[in-house]
Design a protein around this motif. Sequence first.
Motif, mmCIF file in Angstrom:
data_model
loop_
_atom_site.group_PDB
_atom_site.id
_atom_site.type_symbol
_atom_site.label_atom_id
_atom_site.label_comp_id
_atom_site.label_asym_id
_atom_site.label_seq_id
_atom_site.Cartn_x
_atom_site.Cartn_y
_atom_site.Cartn_z
ATOM 1 N N TYR A 130 -3.642 3.776 -7.632
ATOM 2 C CA TYR A 130 -5.614 3.806 -7.167
ATOM 3 C C TYR A 130 -5.903 2.751 -7.451
ATOM 4 O O TYR A 130 -6.182 1.455 -6.554
ATOM 5 N N PHE A 131 -5.262 1.681 -8.568
ATOM 6 C CA PHE A 131 -6.072 0.155 -9.040
ATOM 7 C C PHE A 131 -5.944 -0.770 -8.159
ATOM 8 O O PHE A 131 -5.987 -1.646 -8.053
ATOM 9 N N LEU A 132 -3.887 -0.482 -7.990
ATOM 10 C CA LEU A 132 -3.595 -1.587 -6.651
ATOM 11 C C LEU A 132 -4.152 -1.474 -5.830
ATOM 12 O O LEU A 132 -4.619 -2.822 -5.062
ATOM 13 N N ILE A 133 -4.353 -0.318 -5.157
ATOM 14 C CA ILE A 133 -4.790 -0.092 -4.261
ATOM 15 C C ILE A 133 -5.800 -1.077 -3.469
ATOM 16 O O ILE A 133 -6.088 -2.146 -3.178
ATOM 17 N N GLY A 134 -6.656 -0.706 -4.504
ATOM 18 C CA GLY A 134 -8.129 -1.150 -4.422
ATOM 19 C C GLY A 134 -8.686 -2.430 -4.994
ATOM 20 O O GLY A 134 -9.085 -3.572 -4.348
ATOM 21 N N SER A 135 -7.621 -3.124 -6.328
ATOM 22 C CA SER A 135 -7.723 -4.534 -6.025
ATOM 23 C C SER A 135 -7.134 -5.424 -4.795
ATOM 24 O O SER A 135 -7.605 -6.292 -5.298
ATOM 25 N N ASP A 156 1.216 -1.210 -0.289
ATOM 26 C CA ASP A 156 0.112 0.016 0.051
ATOM 27 C C ASP A 156 0.806 1.737 -0.237
ATOM 28 O O ASP A 156 0.858 2.577 -0.805
ATOM 29 N N ALA A 157 2.214 1.287 0.861
ATOM 30 C CA ALA A 157 2.952 2.036 1.033
ATOM 31 C C ALA A 157 3.285 2.614 -0.392
ATOM 32 O O ALA A 157 3.685 4.026 -1.238
ATOM 33 N N ALA A 158 3.741 1.155 -1.333
ATOM 34 C CA ALA A 158 4.996 1.486 -2.804
ATOM 35 C C ALA A 158 3.483 1.927 -3.386
ATOM 36 O O ALA A 158 3.755 2.979 -4.216
ATOM 37 N N ALA A 159 2.272 1.840 -3.188
ATOM 38 C CA ALA A 159 1.182 1.908 -4.158
ATOM 39 C C ALA A 159 0.407 3.707 -4.376
ATOM 40 O O ALA A 159 0.679 4.467 -5.052
ATOM 41 N N ARG A 160 1.321 4.214 -2.982
ATOM 42 C CA ARG A 160 0.564 5.130 -2.755
ATOM 43 C C ARG A 160 1.428 6.741 -3.245
ATOM 44 O O ARG A 160 1.211 7.208 -3.855
ATOM 45 N N LYS A 161 2.810 6.004 -3.439
ATOM 46 C CA LYS A 161 4.161 6.413 -3.667
ATOM 47 C C LYS A 161 3.866 6.461 -5.077
ATOM 48 O O LYS A 161 3.723 7.678 -5.400
ATOM 49 N N LEU A 162 3.077 5.773 -5.452
ATOM 50 C CA LEU A 162 3.432 5.976 -6.722
ATOM 51 C C LEU A 162 2.416 6.616 -7.809
ATOM 52 O O LEU A 162 2.171 7.265 -8.498
ATOM 53 N N VAL A 163 1.255 6.795 -6.255
ATOM 54 C CA VAL A 163 0.033 7.691 -7.018
ATOM 55 C C VAL A 163 1.156 8.728 -6.918
ATOM 56 O O VAL A 163 0.025 9.853 -7.665
ATOM 57 N N ASP A 164 1.396 9.168 -5.637
ATOM 58 C CA ASP A 164 1.850 10.454 -5.803
ATOM 59 C C ASP A 164 3.504 11.253 -6.299
ATOM 60 O O ASP A 164 3.194 12.118 -7.527
#
Length: 176
Positions: free
Chosen positions: A68-73, A41-49
Amino acid sequence: GLQGIPKDLYEAAGIDGATKLHLMVAVPQLYYSAGQTDKADAAARKLVDFGKGLSDAKTGSQLHATGYFLIGSAAEKAGDNTKATENYILAYNAFLLAREQVGVAEKVVRQKEKQLEMAKNRRTAGVATDLEVLRFEVNLANARTTLLRLDGASDLVRGDLNAVMVQPTDTPVEPT
């Protein structure tokens, strides 16, 4: 994540920009596969940022939406319906806010157009100067620039919402 690696190091290692982006997408997926959801989740949020900060809007939008897709899925696969639903609600609320901001900016542009027209009429009547008209023209140009920026941001948020809903990022969304 990779954002913390100095540019000269990954360039020295022969990692180009495209490879770096592929790695940034792969890292959260690897963490999810390993069951390390907090790190994923932290890595996906960094991707978003990171996507938000890119000057290339298309690539930024794709990275943003992918995060966002990675976090949700991952939340859905883990059976965490609360987290998945929260992700959907956040994306939908961000979309609604972005559309509202565009609506306000459109109203401001229309108001500035009327003000410019009035200034031109006053100049024709001899009660306003060219400088006053120029000031209103600049104000209108600034308002149009803001509208374009907000419209682009709205497209980005729509892409995020579509990614969370597992739809193509350019799918039109009609708020209900």
